[in-house]
Structures are given as C-alpha cells and as structure tokens.
Design a protein around this motif. Structure first.
Motif, PDB file in Angstrom:
ATOM      1  N   UNK A 113       1.000  -1.162  -0.113  1.00 10.33           N
ATOM      2  CA  UNK A 113      -0.088  -0.119  -0.097  1.00 10.33           C
ATOM      3  C   UNK A 113       0.837   1.328  -0.119  1.00 10.33           C
ATOM      4  N   UNK A 114       1.945   1.402   0.855  1.00  6.78           N
ATOM      5  CA  UNK A 114       2.818   2.412   0.895  1.00  6.78           C
ATOM      6  C   UNK A 114       3.429   2.583  -0.266  1.00  6.78           C
ATOM      7  N   UNK A 115       3.942   1.371  -0.873  1.00  6.79           N
ATOM      8  CA  UNK A 115       4.908   1.663  -2.153  1.00  6.79           C
ATOM      9  C   UNK A 115       4.009   2.104  -3.164  1.00  6.79           C
ATOM     10  N   UNK A 164      -1.782   6.015   1.838  1.00  4.88           N
ATOM     11  CA  UNK A 164      -1.453   6.150   3.224  1.00  4.88           C
ATOM     12  C   UNK A 164      -2.167   4.919   3.945  1.00  4.88           C
ATOM     13  N   UNK A 165      -1.287   4.468   5.036  1.00  7.46           N
ATOM     14  CA  UNK A 165      -1.916   3.669   5.839  1.00  7.46           C
ATOM     15  C   UNK A 165      -3.032   4.277   6.792  1.00  7.46           C
ATOM     16  N   UNK A 166      -4.212   3.359   7.442  1.00  8.80           N
ATOM     17  CA  UNK A 166      -4.990   4.094   8.115  1.00  8.80           C
ATOM     18  C   UNK A 166      -4.801   3.371   9.600  1.00  8.80           C
ATOM     19  N   UNK A 220       5.345   5.856  15.011  1.00 10.86           N
ATOM     20  CA  UNK A 220       4.567   6.413  16.358  1.00 10.86           C
ATOM     21  C   UNK A 220       4.028   7.901  16.166  1.00 10.86           C
ATOM     22  N   UNK A 221       3.412   7.933  15.152  1.00 10.98           N
ATOM     23  CA  UNK A 221       2.903   9.259  14.774  1.00 10.98           C
ATOM     24  C   UNK A 221       1.842  10.046  15.557  1.00 10.98           C
ATOM     25  N   UNK A 247       5.513  11.525  -1.949  1.00  7.54           N
ATOM     26  CA  UNK A 247       4.154  11.804  -2.036  1.00  7.54           C
ATOM     27  C   UNK A 247       3.173  11.644  -0.676  1.00  7.54           C
ATOM     28  N   UNK A 248       3.808  10.644   0.169  1.00 12.57           N
ATOM     29  CA  UNK A 248       2.930  10.364   1.479  1.00 12.57           C
ATOM     30  C   UNK A 248       3.488  11.192   2.659  1.00 12.57           C
ATOM     31  N   UNK A 249       4.607  12.185   2.330  1.00 15.52           N
ATOM     32  CA  UNK A 249       5.109  12.920   3.284  1.00 15.52           C
ATOM     33  C   UNK A 249       4.018  13.758   4.103  1.00 15.52           C
ATOM     34  N   UNK A 250       3.153  14.338   3.079  1.00 16.69           N
ATOM     35  CA  UNK A 250       2.051  15.389   3.616  1.00 16.69           C
ATOM     36  C   UNK A 250       1.034  14.576   4.622  1.00 16.69           C
ATOM     37  N   UNK A 251       0.732  13.515   4.158  1.00 20.42           N
ATOM     38  CA  UNK A 251      -0.014  12.677   4.981  1.00 20.42           C
ATOM     39  C   UNK A 251       0.667  12.539   6.403  1.00 20.42           C
ATOM     40  N   UNK A 252       1.816  11.901   6.322  1.00 22.04           N
ATOM     41  CA  UNK A 252       2.407  11.813   7.528  1.00 22.04           C
ATOM     42  C   UNK A 252       2.463  13.052   8.507  1.00 22.04           C
ATOM     43  N   UNK A 253       2.809  14.056   8.127  1.00 22.33           N
ATOM     44  CA  UNK A 253       3.031  15.281   8.685  1.00 22.33           C
ATOM     45  C   UNK A 253       1.675  15.627   9.482  1.00 22.33           C
TER      46      UNK A 253
END
Length: 177
Positions: free
Chosen positions: A45-47, A51-53, A84-85, A126-132
């Motif tokens: 999924x991440x690749x 984004x993971x839920x 550990x977000x 591309x997943x950085x913004x969802x992590x932040x």
C-alpha cells in the motif's frame, strides 16, 4: 548506562533507522527495524502511495508492543524504530512497557522530502504530507526527547544518551538524608 527501551520515532525520512541502529549499538541492546515488521500488504500500500490508516497499523503496532513487552519481561534493553505518529499509537507501544522512552526526530519538510528521495525505500515522498498531517508531537507527559534532524548523527546520539542518563538519575532511589 541503565537498561532502557527506546522508540526512535518520526515521519519517513527523519533518520529513524540510522539513529536507532547507532543507539542500539551504543547501549549494547537489540534493535528492531519497525519497517521490517509491517505486513507485505502494508508495504505494498505504501509503495503504491496509499497512506495507511489506523486499522492497517493495528497489527503492526501490536507486534511491536509484543517485542517491547518481551524485552521488558526479560529485563533487557531494546531500541525500536517506528513512526509512532499518533499519541494513541505510542499508548499501544507503552502497553508493552510503561517506562518506554521516545526519541522524536523532527525537522523541516524540505529536509524530510529530500531524504525520502533516497533510492531503495518503499515510502514515496508523496506520502510525506499525510504523515506530517497525522503526526502528533510528544506531549509533556510522555517520556522522551525531541531532536532536530539537521544535527549530525553523533550529536543526535549523544543527546539521547544524555537524556537516558538524566532519566536514570531522576528515577534512581535517593539515599536518606
């Protein structure tokens, strides 16, 4: 140095693996790379840029919690690298050890994005913004330290080690006066 269990946390690209390995080596304790504990479905999924839920992360966090609990039960130290977000994720990990400490690697978005472009990593920039957006920084009642990723690795390591020593002094029994 006391036997402490640490989670080196932060968004992708912050240097969790590099700092985690250095810390484990310095403390002479085992190291668990959190990415290696993700299921193949989560990695795919991440690749793919998805984004993971919370449901995706539940089994992963439970597996990491069990490794932390095992180290605690054995009286051994451990270092885990894990995003550990959210506070709730850290709470799950703390179920394995209420004294678990966190080293939150934090830094500017541009530095993180540049680091995420390294070859061979499954997490796309591309997943950085969802992590932040998901990140909930350490709160005052959470044992840990926040570190600036722009510092050299040896400086980050020294700051964590100093934090470990300071915590041990606070936790050690005081002789009667």
């Amino acid at each position: 140095m006391p036997l402490v269990r640490w989670v080196v946390m932060g968004v992708s690209g912050c240097g969790k693996s590099a700092v985690g390995k250095l810390l484990a080596d310095a403390l002479h304790v085992p190291y668990v790379e959190g990415d290696d504990v993700h299921s193949p479905v989560n990695v795919a999924k991440m690749a793919a840029g998805i984004a993971l839920d919370d449901a995706d992360r539940a089994g992963w966090l439970a597996a990491l919690r069990e490794r932390i609990a095992m180290a605690r039960a054995q009286g051994s130290g451990l270092v885990v690298s894990c995003s550990a977000l959210k506070r709730a994720y850290r709470d799950v990990l703390r179920e394995g050890d209420p004294a678990l400490r966190f080293a939150h690697l934090d830094g500017p978005r541009d530095v993180l994005e540049r680091r995420m472009r390294r070859p061979g990593h499954f997490m796309p920039p591309s997943l950085l913004d969802s992590q932040l957006a998901t990140l909930q920084p350490l709160q005052a009642d959470e044992a840990g330290i926040v570190l600036d990723i722009r510092q050299p690795l040896p400086v980050l390591l020294e700051q964590i080690l100093q934090s470990t020593q300071a915590a041990a002094r606070l936790d050690s029994p005081r002789p009667p006066v």
